[in-house]
Every structure is written in C-alpha cells, then in structure tokens.
Motif scaffolding. Structure first.
Motif, PDB file in Angstrom:
ATOM      1  N   TYR A 311      48.970  32.942  -6.494  1.00  0.00           N
ATOM      2  CA  TYR A 311      48.929  33.145  -5.044  1.00  0.00           C
ATOM      3  C   TYR A 311      48.165  34.429  -4.699  1.00  0.00           C
ATOM      4  N   ARG A 312      48.405  35.487  -5.461  1.00  0.00           N
ATOM      5  CA  ARG A 312      47.721  36.742  -5.186  1.00  0.00           C
ATOM      6  C   ARG A 312      46.240  36.654  -5.539  1.00  0.00           C
ATOM      7  N   ALA A 313      45.906  35.848  -6.542  1.00  0.00           N
ATOM      8  CA  ALA A 313      44.491  35.621  -6.842  1.00  0.00           C
ATOM      9  C   ALA A 313      43.816  34.867  -5.698  1.00  0.00           C
ATOM     10  N   ASP A 314      44.551  33.953  -5.054  1.00  0.00           N
ATOM     11  CA  ASP A 314      44.008  33.278  -3.870  1.00  0.00           C
ATOM     12  C   ASP A 314      43.778  34.282  -2.742  1.00  0.00           C
ATOM     13  N   THR A 315      44.698  35.243  -2.601  1.00  0.00           N
ATOM     14  CA  THR A 315      44.511  36.292  -1.603  1.00  0.00           C
ATOM     15  C   THR A 315      43.264  37.115  -1.918  1.00  0.00           C
ATOM     16  N   ALA A 316      43.053  37.400  -3.210  1.00  0.00           N
ATOM     17  CA  ALA A 316      41.851  38.132  -3.617  1.00  0.00           C
ATOM     18  C   ALA A 316      40.600  37.329  -3.289  1.00  0.00           C
ATOM     19  N   ALA A 317      40.660  36.003  -3.470  1.00  0.00           N
ATOM     20  CA  ALA A 317      39.523  35.144  -3.144  1.00  0.00           C
ATOM     21  C   ALA A 317      39.194  35.226  -1.661  1.00  0.00           C
ATOM     22  N   ALA A 318      40.239  35.195  -0.815  1.00  0.00           N
ATOM     23  CA  ALA A 318      40.020  35.284   0.631  1.00  0.00           C
ATOM     24  C   ALA A 318      39.479  36.652   1.016  1.00  0.00           C
ATOM     25  N   ARG A 319      39.964  37.707   0.354  1.00  0.00           N
ATOM     26  CA  ARG A 319      39.484  39.047   0.660  1.00  0.00           C
ATOM     27  C   ARG A 319      38.009  39.203   0.295  1.00  0.00           C
ATOM     28  N   ALA A 320      37.589  38.564  -0.776  1.00  0.00           N
ATOM     29  CA  ALA A 320      36.200  38.678  -1.202  1.00  0.00           C
ATOM     30  C   ALA A 320      35.277  37.786  -0.389  1.00  0.00           C
ATOM     31  N   ALA A 321      35.698  36.542  -0.131  1.00  0.00           N
ATOM     32  CA  ALA A 321      34.780  35.559   0.464  1.00  0.00           C
ATOM     33  C   ALA A 321      35.183  35.074   1.843  1.00  0.00           C
ATOM     34  N   GLY A 322      36.361  35.448   2.313  1.00  0.00           N
ATOM     35  CA  GLY A 322      36.829  34.967   3.597  1.00  0.00           C
ATOM     36  C   GLY A 322      37.777  33.790   3.433  1.00  0.00           C
ATOM     37  N   THR A 323      38.640  33.612   4.422  1.00  0.00           N
ATOM     38  CA  THR A 323      39.648  32.552   4.367  1.00  0.00           C
ATOM     39  C   THR A 323      39.022  31.171   4.288  1.00  0.00           C
ATOM     40  N   ASP A 324      37.983  30.921   5.084  1.00  0.00           N
ATOM     41  CA  ASP A 324      37.370  29.586   5.122  1.00  0.00           C
ATOM     42  C   ASP A 324      36.829  29.191   3.754  1.00  0.00           C
ATOM     43  N   ALA A 325      36.161  30.125   3.077  1.00  0.00           N
ATOM     44  CA  ALA A 325      35.596  29.824   1.767  1.00  0.00           C
ATOM     45  C   ALA A 325      36.699  29.616   0.730  1.00  0.00           C
ATOM     46  N   ALA A 326      37.763  30.425   0.797  1.00  0.00           N
ATOM     47  CA  ALA A 326      38.865  30.274  -0.154  1.00  0.00           C
ATOM     48  C   ALA A 326      39.566  28.940   0.031  1.00  0.00           C
ATOM     49  N   ALA A 327      39.773  28.515   1.299  1.00  0.00           N
ATOM     50  CA  ALA A 327      40.382  27.211   1.558  1.00  0.00           C
ATOM     51  C   ALA A 327      39.450  26.087   1.133  1.00  0.00           C
ATOM     52  N   GLY A 328      38.146  26.269   1.354  1.00  0.00           N
ATOM     53  CA  GLY A 328      37.175  25.275   0.904  1.00  0.00           C
ATOM     54  C   GLY A 328      37.203  25.097  -0.602  1.00  0.00           C
ATOM     55  N   LEU A 329      37.412  26.190  -1.325  1.00  0.00           N
ATOM     56  CA  LEU A 329      37.522  26.108  -2.779  1.00  0.00           C
ATOM     57  C   LEU A 329      38.708  25.240  -3.176  1.00  0.00           C
ATOM     58  N   MET A 330      39.829  25.371  -2.466  1.00  0.00           N
ATOM     59  CA  MET A 330      40.994  24.528  -2.756  1.00  0.00           C
ATOM     60  C   MET A 330      40.654  23.054  -2.609  1.00  0.00           C
ATOM     61  N   ASP A 331      39.871  22.716  -1.576  1.00  0.00           N
ATOM     62  CA  ASP A 331      39.466  21.323  -1.384  1.00  0.00           C
ATOM     63  C   ASP A 331      38.584  20.839  -2.527  1.00  0.00           C
ATOM     64  N   ARG A 332      37.678  21.694  -2.986  1.00  0.00           N
ATOM     65  CA  ARG A 332      36.794  21.279  -4.082  1.00  0.00           C
ATOM     66  C   ARG A 332      37.594  21.013  -5.355  1.00  0.00           C
ATOM     67  N   LEU A 333      38.684  21.738  -5.537  1.00  0.00           N
ATOM     68  CA  LEU A 333      39.523  21.492  -6.710  1.00  0.00           C
ATOM     69  C   LEU A 333      40.144  20.097  -6.647  1.00  0.00           C
ATOM     70  N   LEU A 334      40.376  19.590  -5.438  1.00  0.00           N
ATOM     71  CA  LEU A 334      40.952  18.261  -5.291  1.00  0.00           C
ATOM     72  C   LEU A 334      39.991  17.159  -5.735  1.00  0.00           C
ATOM     73  N   ILE A 335      38.681  17.420  -5.676  1.00  0.00           N
ATOM     74  CA  ILE A 335      37.723  16.386  -6.089  1.00  0.00           C
ATOM     75  C   ILE A 335      37.179  16.657  -7.485  1.00  0.00           C
TER      76      ILE A 335
END
Length: 448
Positions: A311-335
């Motif tokens: 979870y904290r690594a996801d927070t780091a992802a959002a801090r580096a790239a923004g919330t939209d990009a971090a959430a988009g990454l989650m979607d890409r993991l689904l495919i």
C-alpha cells in the motif's frame, strides 16, 4: 435508419436478469452493469491451490481489507499512515506495537529455522568425526550435512545476460539510469546497480550477492503497454519497496521461507504405489504438518507488514507520477494475463508462419502491436475486470493486497499531482537507448 444507426441499435439488447440495456461487447464479454449478469463467465483455468496456498490467499484478502480500513482511518486524521519500520515497537498507537511484536517474532522464528540448519551441519560433522568406522553414524552424518547444504541461506544471483534477458548497467543506458535515480530520489531512496529486461508482463526489485546490490527487473510485456506517466508510477512503486520496511524482504526471513518451502517439497507425500510408499508417507506426516504450521505462522507474522509495504509503495507511485497514473497502473495489471496471452500468440504465429506481411521478420513492430492491443481495451472492459477482481479476490500474489482494494485506495483518497512529469523528449531518449534491447527480446520471444 442509416446502416450505422441500425448496427448500433442491434448491438443493444435487454439483460435477461434485470431487463437493463446491455451493449454488445464485440470481442470482449457482454455484461450488465446494473446487475453484473455475465460479468465473470470464464472459469479460471489454474489448478486448485494446495492447503497452504489457499490459507495464504484467505489471509491476504482478509488482511488487505483490515489494513485498508486502518490506513484510511489514519489518513482521515491527517496522517500519512502507520510507521513503516517492521520493528517500530515505539510507534504511536497499538497497531505499531503489534507490528513491532510480529516483526520480532518473525525474526525469531526465522532464526530458529536457520538454527535447525546449523544444527544439522554441526551434528552431521560430529557424527562423522565421532563415529568414524562405527556402524552407520558417518552415513547419517553425511545425510545431515547434505540436508544442511540444501537448506542453507542463499544469496540471490544476478541472472546471466543473454538475448532473452539482457542485463544493463549504468554505462549501457545512462538516460534510463538517470530517470531511475530521479524516481528513486522522489520516494526517498537510491537507484539500482543493474536493470534486467525480459518479455514478462511484470516488474520487480530485489537484491543480489553478498553485498546485496540492487536490481530492477523490467518486463517489456508490462512496460510497453504503459503510458510514460504510468511507467513513472511503476518505477515509483518498485522503488517504494526500498524506502519502506517489509520484514518478508529481509535476508533473514526471505531465506527462512525458502528453507521451509524446501522442507515442504522434501517431505511432500508420494503417490502410494506400494506398502513402502505408504509407510514413508505415514512417517513423514508429523514433520510435514509441523513444517506447514511453521510456514503458515511465518506467513501470518509477516503478512501485515508485507501488505502494508505494498500500500505504501502505491502511495510512492502516486507521489512520483500522480494519482491518475498510479490508478492506471492498477488497471494495466488487470490485463496482464491477456497481454501474456497476446505475446504467446505472437510467438506461435511466428513459428507457424502466420501473419502475412509480418512473416519475414515477426519481431519487427511486436511491441507496437502489443501496445495497440492494450490501448484498444475499452473502459467498459476495465470496469468488468475490476468487478471480476473483486469477486475473485485477484492479487498479484499472496504477499499483495487484492488489486481492487489497491485501486480503491488510490481513487478514493486525496488526489495527488505528479512529482515527476516525463517530457516527450525524455521518453524518446530512453526509448532510443532501449531500442536494441527491445529488438533482442522481441527476436528471442518469437523464436522460442
């Protein structure tokens, strides 16, 4: 009615469950957003997990939900979340104390596992020296030493570089490493020593060698379907593992888990084809159950810390790239599974000479075709996959919280602006630097 309008009209039908309009999914699944009819028509083709793995998954899903609630409560009070260190016994609140206790118990249990290995080694040497020439004592000593060598703590090795898996160092790709250093600094850590690249739809960080040098693994199957900002999010997430505590990633606990897995493999029951097989299975049952219990206990002690680190690594992802990009990454993991299937089809098509104009060089344009395939996935399909993930409790593995919970935390929390914006010129520079590596991995993929 025009031809186009007629096609649109015939593409809509009523849901057989609730009567709501259902759009034709085309090559994707047709499903009802109102009642979830046909949202998950496929039967997972994976083999049913064993007893220990089933327990791991149940613990992971339950722990992920509890931890999400805990983190949400902390953030609602204006805090960044519980302290990161697994041994933070002095952390504020009872949760930090419990995590510190669990981390200490996990370290003690892991030390005990390695103590058994040491005892086998010392005992084996003693039996050989003290019992030399007497009965079968030296033979039992040699067996103990052999088991100790199999169970010994191991340092991960740097993979051997080849066309399937190129290994890059700083002089090989200075612009890529500069980007890695910047992302690492943005989440409070340092970069890596090497980058290993292959065709997987995955990415990870790890350490190798006695000096525990840092290694980043980038799977082009995932990297190539991400936008530039989503790539920053991916790197931010992976480097976040270095900057936040995770008991399970320590050498002590990681090697103990490996030893217990080795014991499970060694003591696994055999198919009873004779009375001897049955006798061996009965004799090995008690130690097998003991090892299973120790493994589950160590998993349980480290699960909270491991999922919290995710979870904290996801927070780091959002801090580096923004919330939209971090959430988009989650979607890409689904495919990711679909991407892996697409790569497998490309490989089969190349070997069977299917592909028309691509027949001469099937590796040419492979990553562009893969990116186009991922880009064609409609938002409706992503929403379906999110709902399927919630139903199945989808997760990357048993150490990760369920993917839908990670997505929910990112999208329902406070929106974060990107700390690093990857300019188009920089994207081109990094892609140019990786061009030969991309060609090499693509050629290896279509030939295997």
């Amino acid at each position: 009615m025009t031809e186009t309008a007629h096609a649109v009209a015939t593409a809509i039908r009523d849901c057989p469950e609730c009567g709501a309009p259902v759009a034709d999914g085309g090559r994707y699944v047709s499903w009802c957003a109102a009642c979830d009819w046909n949202v998950d028509p496929e039967v997972p083709d994976e083999q049913p997990p064993g007893r220990v793995e089933r327990l791991r998954r149940r613990l992971a899903q339950r722990g992920g939900e509890q931890l999400l609630a805990e983190l949400t409560e902390f953030e609602e009070h204006g805090e960044s979340g519980p302290p990161a260190a697994s041994g933070a016994a002095g952390a504020s609140g009872g949760g930090g104390k419990r995590r510190g206790t669990a981390g200490g118990l996990a370290a003690g249990l892991a030390a005990g596992v390695h103590g058994v290995t040491l005892a086998l080694l010392v005992g084996g040497l003693w039996l050989i020296v003290a019992g030399w020439g007497e009965n079968l004592l030296p033979a039992f000593g040699a067996l103990g030493i052999g088991l100790a060598l199999v169970l010994r703590p191991r340092f991960a090795r740097l993979p051997k570089a080849d066309e399937h898996r190129p290994v890059l160092r700083r002089p090989d790709a200075p612009r890529l490493f500069a980007l890695l250093d910047e992302v690492a600094a943005s989440v409070g850590t340092t970069g890596v020593d090497v980058v290993v690249i292959d065709a997987d739809a995955n990415a990870s960080v790890s350490s190798y060698g006695v000096r525990q040098r840092r290694m980043l693994h980038i799977g082009l199957g995932l990297w190539e379907i991400l936008t530039p900002q989503e790539r920053i999010a991916l790197l931010g997430h992976e480097f976040g593992h270095y900057s936040h505590g995770d008991t399970r990633r320590t050498l002590l606990v990681r090697s103990a888990l490996h030893s217990l897995d080795t014991w499970r493999y060694t003591l696994a029951p055999q198919e009873a084809q004779s009375l001897t097989d049955t006798f061996v299975n009965v004799v090995t049952a008690p130690p097998r159950l003991l090892v299973d219990g120790l493994l589950v206990l160590l998993e349980h002690l480290t699960l909270h810390d491991s999922q919290r680190a995710e979870y904290r690594a996801d927070t780091a992802a959002a801090r580096a790239a923004g919330t939209d990009a971090a959430a988009g990454l989650m979607d890409r993991l689904l495919i990711a599974d679909g991407v892996a299937g697409e790569l497998a089809r490309e490989s089969v098509a190349a070997r069977t000479r299917i592909g028309g104009a691509r027949r001469d060089d099937p590796a040419e344009g492979l990553w562009e075709r893969l990116a186009a395939h991922a880009a064609s996935v409609p938002e409706r399909e992503y929403e379906r996959l999110r709902r399927v993930a919630e139903r199945r409790g989808h997760q990357v593995d048993s150490t990760h919280p369920p993917t839908h919970l990670r997505h929910r935390r990112l999208t329902r929390g406070a929106r974060v602006e990107p700390g690093i914006v990857c300019a188009p010129t920089r994207v081109v520079e990094v892609d140019t630097e990786l061009a030969e590596v991309r060609r090499s991995v693509a050629r290896a993929l279509v030939r295997r």
